[in-house]
Design a protein around this motif. Structure first.
Motif, PDB file in Angstrom:
ATOM      1  N   SER A 118     -13.020  16.862   6.206  1.00  0.00           N
ATOM      2  CA  SER A 118     -13.891  16.215   7.112  1.00  0.00           C
ATOM      3  C   SER A 118     -13.220  15.847   8.292  1.00  0.00           C
ATOM      4  O   SER A 118     -13.520  15.864   9.589  1.00  0.00           O
ATOM      5  CB  SER A 118     -14.269  14.891   6.458  1.00  0.00           C
ATOM      6  OG  SER A 118     -13.442  14.057   6.283  1.00  0.00           O
ATOM      7  N   LEU A 119     -11.907  15.415   8.346  1.00  0.00           N
ATOM      8  CA  LEU A 119     -11.061  15.294   9.539  1.00  0.00           C
ATOM      9  C   LEU A 119     -10.883  16.375  10.385  1.00  0.00           C
ATOM     10  O   LEU A 119     -11.044  16.316  11.668  1.00  0.00           O
ATOM     11  CB  LEU A 119      -9.675  14.489   9.284  1.00  0.00           C
ATOM     12  CG  LEU A 119      -9.751  13.320   8.689  1.00  0.00           C
ATOM     13  CD1 LEU A 119      -8.118  12.760   8.156  1.00  0.00           C
ATOM     14  CD2 LEU A 119     -10.179  12.257   9.690  1.00  0.00           C
ATOM     15  N   ILE A 120     -10.672  17.615   9.971  1.00  0.00           N
ATOM     16  CA  ILE A 120     -10.622  18.737  10.664  1.00  0.00           C
ATOM     17  C   ILE A 120     -11.909  19.138  11.301  1.00  0.00           C
ATOM     18  O   ILE A 120     -12.205  19.381  12.551  1.00  0.00           O
ATOM     19  CB  ILE A 120     -10.171  20.099   9.848  1.00  0.00           C
ATOM     20  CG1 ILE A 120      -8.724  19.953   9.327  1.00  0.00           C
ATOM     21  CG2 ILE A 120     -10.217  21.186  10.252  1.00  0.00           C
ATOM     22  CD1 ILE A 120      -8.300  20.757   8.408  1.00  0.00           C
ATOM     23  N   VAL A 121     -13.040  19.050  10.495  1.00  0.00           N
ATOM     24  CA  VAL A 121     -14.398  19.243  10.887  1.00  0.00           C
ATOM     25  C   VAL A 121     -14.740  18.343  12.156  1.00  0.00           C
ATOM     26  O   VAL A 121     -15.260  18.822  13.254  1.00  0.00           O
ATOM     27  CB  VAL A 121     -15.335  19.148   9.759  1.00  0.00           C
ATOM     28  CG1 VAL A 121     -17.123  18.849  10.517  1.00  0.00           C
ATOM     29  CG2 VAL A 121     -15.481  20.215   8.888  1.00  0.00           C
ATOM     30  N   MET A 122     -14.354  16.825  12.018  1.00  0.00           N
ATOM     31  CA  MET A 122     -14.682  16.232  13.042  1.00  0.00           C
ATOM     32  C   MET A 122     -14.015  16.403  14.234  1.00  0.00           C
ATOM     33  O   MET A 122     -14.335  15.799  15.355  1.00  0.00           O
ATOM     34  CB  MET A 122     -14.517  14.610  12.545  1.00  0.00           C
ATOM     35  CG  MET A 122     -15.502  14.671  11.580  1.00  0.00           C
ATOM     36  SD  MET A 122     -15.620  12.837  10.972  1.00  0.00           S
ATOM     37  CE  MET A 122     -16.602  11.903  12.048  1.00  0.00           C
ATOM     38  N   VAL A 123     -12.668  16.696  14.351  1.00  0.00           N
ATOM     39  CA  VAL A 123     -11.710  17.104  15.486  1.00  0.00           C
ATOM     40  C   VAL A 123     -12.294  18.392  16.064  1.00  0.00           C
ATOM     41  O   VAL A 123     -12.430  18.299  17.324  1.00  0.00           O
ATOM     42  CB  VAL A 123     -10.365  17.074  14.845  1.00  0.00           C
ATOM     43  CG1 VAL A 123      -9.630  17.644  16.266  1.00  0.00           C
ATOM     44  CG2 VAL A 123      -9.780  15.651  14.561  1.00  0.00           C
ATOM     45  N   LEU A 124     -12.577  19.377  15.150  1.00  0.00           N
ATOM     46  CA  LEU A 124     -13.063  20.569  15.735  1.00  0.00           C
ATOM     47  C   LEU A 124     -14.259  20.543  16.361  1.00  0.00           C
ATOM     48  O   LEU A 124     -14.586  21.199  17.433  1.00  0.00           O
ATOM     49  CB  LEU A 124     -12.822  21.721  14.770  1.00  0.00           C
ATOM     50  CG  LEU A 124     -11.500  22.226  14.272  1.00  0.00           C
ATOM     51  CD1 LEU A 124     -11.601  23.278  13.471  1.00  0.00           C
ATOM     52  CD2 LEU A 124     -10.684  22.660  15.389  1.00  0.00           C
ATOM     53  N   PHE A 125     -15.172  19.957  15.814  1.00  0.00           N
ATOM     54  CA  PHE A 125     -16.613  19.804  16.200  1.00  0.00           C
ATOM     55  C   PHE A 125     -16.903  18.198  16.778  1.00  0.00           C
ATOM     56  O   PHE A 125     -17.625  17.681  16.124  1.00  0.00           O
ATOM     57  CB  PHE A 125     -17.622  19.995  15.212  1.00  0.00           C
ATOM     58  CG  PHE A 125     -17.186  21.500  14.621  1.00  0.00           C
ATOM     59  CD1 PHE A 125     -17.801  22.376  15.559  1.00  0.00           C
ATOM     60  CD2 PHE A 125     -16.841  21.614  13.433  1.00  0.00           C
ATOM     61  CE1 PHE A 125     -17.569  23.922  14.959  1.00  0.00           C
ATOM     62  CE2 PHE A 125     -16.612  22.934  12.852  1.00  0.00           C
ATOM     63  CZ  PHE A 125     -16.893  24.095  13.801  1.00  0.00           C
ATOM     64  N   HIS A 126     -16.094  17.878  17.549  1.00  0.00           N
ATOM     65  CA  HIS A 126     -16.123  16.315  18.046  1.00  0.00           C
ATOM     66  C   HIS A 126     -17.562  15.979  18.670  1.00  0.00           C
ATOM     67  O   HIS A 126     -17.972  14.691  19.090  1.00  0.00           O
ATOM     68  CB  HIS A 126     -15.043  15.990  19.093  1.00  0.00           C
ATOM     69  CG  HIS A 126     -15.044  16.920  20.320  1.00  0.00           C
ATOM     70  ND1 HIS A 126     -14.520  18.250  20.172  1.00  0.00           N
ATOM     71  CD2 HIS A 126     -15.473  16.546  21.603  1.00  0.00           C
ATOM     72  CE1 HIS A 126     -14.616  18.804  21.659  1.00  0.00           C
ATOM     73  NE2 HIS A 126     -15.516  17.769  22.324  1.00  0.00           N
ATOM     74  N   ASN A 127     -18.330  17.027  19.127  1.00  0.00           N
ATOM     75  CA  ASN A 127     -19.861  16.478  19.293  1.00  0.00           C
ATOM     76  C   ASN A 127     -20.802  16.568  18.426  1.00  0.00           C
ATOM     77  O   ASN A 127     -22.081  16.771  18.596  1.00  0.00           O
ATOM     78  CB  ASN A 127     -20.368  17.558  20.683  1.00  0.00           C
ATOM     79  CG  ASN A 127     -19.120  17.383  21.776  1.00  0.00           C
ATOM     80  OD1 ASN A 127     -18.740  16.318  22.183  1.00  0.00           O
ATOM     81  ND2 ASN A 127     -18.945  18.748  22.473  1.00  0.00           N
ATOM     82  N   LEU A 128     -20.499  16.294  16.988  1.00  0.00           N
ATOM     83  CA  LEU A 128     -21.498  16.201  16.061  1.00  0.00           C
ATOM     84  C   LEU A 128     -22.095  14.997  16.389  1.00  0.00           C
ATOM     85  O   LEU A 128     -22.017  13.999  16.993  1.00  0.00           O
ATOM     86  CB  LEU A 128     -20.554  15.823  14.798  1.00  0.00           C
ATOM     87  CG  LEU A 128     -19.902  17.041  14.201  1.00  0.00           C
ATOM     88  CD1 LEU A 128     -19.046  16.642  12.680  1.00  0.00           C
ATOM     89  CD2 LEU A 128     -20.577  18.250  13.650  1.00  0.00           C
TER      90      LEU A 128
END
Length: 103
Positions: free
Chosen positions: A45-55
């Motif tokens: 989840s941290l990787i996803v939130m960092v890579l896709f910071h415009n969620l």
């Protein structure tokens, strides 16, 4: 909330496992599956939130809730184990070089 839950879980494990059990010459035999899954979910989840910071905020909130659920499950699993004094503990001897040896 998730960060606070994470720190509470880790602090509990440090106090209950690291201090209390080691003084009695005991430690857990290994990490629990619930803890491993929780860590994996948290890292993903941290990787996803960092890579896709415009969620969208809704997606970010769902990710946070999922993290909180898995952290809670792991915390309760460890809490029950420490309180019940489970058979998942093993004896540990501390030698003179301050290194643990498992028996």
């Amino acid at each position: 909330f998730v960060v606070a839950l994470f720190f509470i879980k880790e602090l509990f494990q440090l106090i209950a496992g690291g201090c209390r059990l080691l003084r009695k010459g005991m430690m857990l035999k290994g990490a629990f599956l619930s803890g491993k899954i929780s860590t994996t979910v948290l890292f993903i989840s941290l990787i996803v939130m960092v890579l896709f910071h415009n969620l969208p905020e809704t997606v970010a909130n769902i990710i946070i809730i999922v993290d909180a659920v898995f952290l809670s499950i792991a915390f309760v699993d460890y809490l029950i184990t420490y309180i019940a004094r489970s058979t998942k503990f093993q004896a540990v001897e501390i030698n003179r070089n301050n290194k643990e040896t498992r028996s």
